[in-house]
Write a protein that holds these residues in place. Structure first.
Motif, PDB file in Angstrom:
ATOM      1  N   GLU A 186     -32.718 -31.062  42.144  1.00 60.71           N
ATOM      2  CA  GLU A 186     -31.927 -32.323  42.424  1.00 60.71           C
ATOM      3  C   GLU A 186     -30.508 -32.019  42.609  1.00 60.71           C
ATOM      4  N   ASP A 187     -30.068 -32.378  43.701  1.00 61.56           N
ATOM      5  CA  ASP A 187     -28.439 -32.126  44.089  1.00 61.56           C
ATOM      6  C   ASP A 187     -27.568 -32.740  42.891  1.00 61.56           C
ATOM      7  N   ASP A 188     -27.755 -34.030  42.301  1.00 60.89           N
ATOM      8  CA  ASP A 188     -26.968 -34.249  41.386  1.00 60.89           C
ATOM      9  C   ASP A 188     -26.837 -33.587  40.106  1.00 60.89           C
ATOM     10  N   LYS A 189     -27.781 -32.902  39.667  1.00 62.20           N
ATOM     11  CA  LYS A 189     -27.811 -32.230  38.535  1.00 62.20           C
ATOM     12  C   LYS A 189     -27.342 -30.690  38.946  1.00 62.20           C
ATOM     13  N   LEU A 190     -27.599 -30.140  40.043  1.00 63.60           N
ATOM     14  CA  LEU A 190     -26.704 -29.009  40.417  1.00 63.60           C
ATOM     15  C   LEU A 190     -25.353 -29.248  40.632  1.00 63.60           C
ATOM     16  N   ASP A 191     -24.796 -30.216  41.012  1.00 64.02           N
ATOM     17  CA  ASP A 191     -23.511 -30.605  40.974  1.00 64.02           C
ATOM     18  C   ASP A 191     -22.835 -30.493  39.754  1.00 64.02           C
ATOM     19  N   VAL A 192     -23.518 -31.098  38.830  1.00 63.03           N
ATOM     20  CA  VAL A 192     -23.062 -31.267  37.256  1.00 63.03           C
ATOM     21  C   VAL A 192     -23.042 -29.670  36.970  1.00 63.03           C
ATOM     22  N   MET A 193     -23.915 -28.886  37.197  1.00 62.51           N
ATOM     23  CA  MET A 193     -24.004 -27.456  36.843  1.00 62.51           C
ATOM     24  C   MET A 193     -22.853 -26.408  37.249  1.00 62.51           C
ATOM     25  N   GLU A 194     -22.408 -27.145  38.433  1.00 62.50           N
ATOM     26  CA  GLU A 194     -21.308 -26.266  39.264  1.00 62.50           C
ATOM     27  C   GLU A 194     -19.915 -26.775  38.712  1.00 62.50           C
ATOM     28  N   ALA A 195     -19.858 -27.992  38.379  1.00 61.25           N
ATOM     29  CA  ALA A 195     -18.630 -28.578  37.694  1.00 61.25           C
ATOM     30  C   ALA A 195     -18.391 -27.881  36.320  1.00 61.25           C
ATOM     31  N   THR A 196     -19.539 -28.047  35.504  1.00 60.82           N
ATOM     32  CA  THR A 196     -19.435 -27.235  34.212  1.00 60.82           C
ATOM     33  C   THR A 196     -19.102 -25.813  34.476  1.00 60.82           C
ATOM     34  N   PHE A 197     -19.516 -25.304  35.207  1.00 60.21           N
ATOM     35  CA  PHE A 197     -19.229 -23.640  35.492  1.00 60.21           C
ATOM     36  C   PHE A 197     -17.710 -23.463  35.881  1.00 60.21           C
ATOM     37  N   ARG A 198     -17.251 -24.335  36.552  1.00 57.01           N
ATOM     38  CA  ARG A 198     -15.891 -24.282  36.973  1.00 57.01           C
ATOM     39  C   ARG A 198     -14.704 -24.405  35.994  1.00 57.01           C
ATOM     40  N   GLN A 199     -15.038 -25.682  35.273  1.00 57.75           N
ATOM     41  CA  GLN A 199     -14.271 -25.972  34.325  1.00 57.75           C
ATOM     42  C   GLN A 199     -14.112 -25.178  32.980  1.00 57.75           C
ATOM     43  N   GLU A 200     -15.417 -24.363  32.713  1.00 63.12           N
ATOM     44  CA  GLU A 200     -15.585 -23.413  31.573  1.00 63.12           C
ATOM     45  C   GLU A 200     -14.826 -22.069  32.133  1.00 63.12           C
ATOM     46  N   ILE A 201     -14.653 -21.841  33.481  1.00 63.90           N
ATOM     47  CA  ILE A 201     -14.112 -20.693  33.896  1.00 63.90           C
ATOM     48  C   ILE A 201     -12.440 -20.930  33.699  1.00 63.90           C
ATOM     49  N   ARG A 202     -12.084 -21.911  34.025  1.00 59.92           N
ATOM     50  CA  ARG A 202     -10.604 -22.423  33.958  1.00 59.92           C
ATOM     51  C   ARG A 202     -10.199 -22.265  32.301  1.00 59.92           C
TER      52      ARG A 202
END
Length: 253
Positions: free
Chosen positions: A119-135
């Motif tokens: 599901e695209d919306d769930k994947l978008d959440v995963m990517e956003a979480t990944f980027r936030q955690e990296i920062r």
């Protein structure tokens, strides 16, 4: 019942000539679910191609800060994010360590992160979480750059084809279950131009695309019989579509 199979060389047709596609195959990890749930075949509802691949480059900014240790944190982060979302997959498949010397603290690591979800919306959440955690983790500790190198939309298979597979299995007396595949398949591209679904059968220990791959004759027969029944069912609708279109059938075992 299916008694024998004759292999013929297929000829590619332009998309407008394809009325639909059904694929029957052995697949790796997904087949474990089939066996564990006591079913004979699986009808595929979606295929999760490599949805988002991100290239991460970690460069140390403080004396003797180990970039590889930071990369290890990223690997664990990807695993945690994937496990926090049902049906998600997260993989770090490539690591390039510089200077790659046995007695030198790594100063730079380049790596790939592969995130998948049907599901695209769930994947978008995963990517956003990944980027936030990296920062949050590495800001001020080291330099980290992220570059998206691949994106593929979610692929949903045709409900009529899925239902035909379910009915085909039931007509032959086989149990089945609904699955989505975590791997990319050719059918994901056919699905862009024609109704599509897939049929999976179990393989020993979920091992496929390998010399040790093993499925019994009975398992292969179940897949082939289900495919035949589904094709015959869908073929009854030929009169409803232009005569220039055809049903594309593929067996991969």
């Amino acid at each position: 019942m299916v008694r024998s199979v004759k292999w013929t060389r297929s000829t590619w047709r332009r998309p407008r000539h394809i009325r639909g596609e059904l694929v029957d195959r052995v697949e790796a990890g997904d087949s474990i679910d089939i066996t564990r749930r006591g079913k004979t075949v699986a009808r595929l509802t979606a295929a999760t191609a490599p949805r988002k691949r991100v290239g991460a480059n970690l460069l140390r900014s403080l004396a003797r800060l180990d970039a590889l240790v930071a990369a290890a944190e990223v690997v664990l982060l990807v695993e945690r994010i994937a496990k926090s979302h049902a049906s998600a997959v997260g993989t770090v498949g490539c690591l390039a360590v510089h200077p790659n010397s046995r007695n030198v603290v790594p100063g730079q690591v380049s790596m790939t992160v592969d995130l998948r979800h049907p599901e695209d919306d769930k994947l978008d959440v995963m990517e956003a979480t990944f980027r936030q955690e990296i920062r949050a983790r590495f800001d001020g500790r080291l330099t980290c750059s992220l570059t998206e190198i691949w994106r593929s939309p979610a692929v949903k298979f045709d409900s009529r084809c899925i239902d035909a597979v379910a009915a085909g299995a039931a007509a032959a007396g086989y149990s089945s279950l609904r699955l989505h595949s975590g791997a990319g398949h050719d059918s994901a591209y056919i699905a862009r131009v024609a109704p599509t679904s897939m049929i999976f059968i179990p393989c020993l220990n979920g091992l496929s695309h390998n010399e040790a791959e093993s499925s019994t004759k009975e398992q292969c027969q179940a897949g082939a019989q289900t495919l035949l029944n589904a094709v015959l069912s869908l073929d009854r609708t030929v009169g409803q579509l232009p005569s220039t279109q055809e049903l594309h059938v593929c067996r991969n075992f």
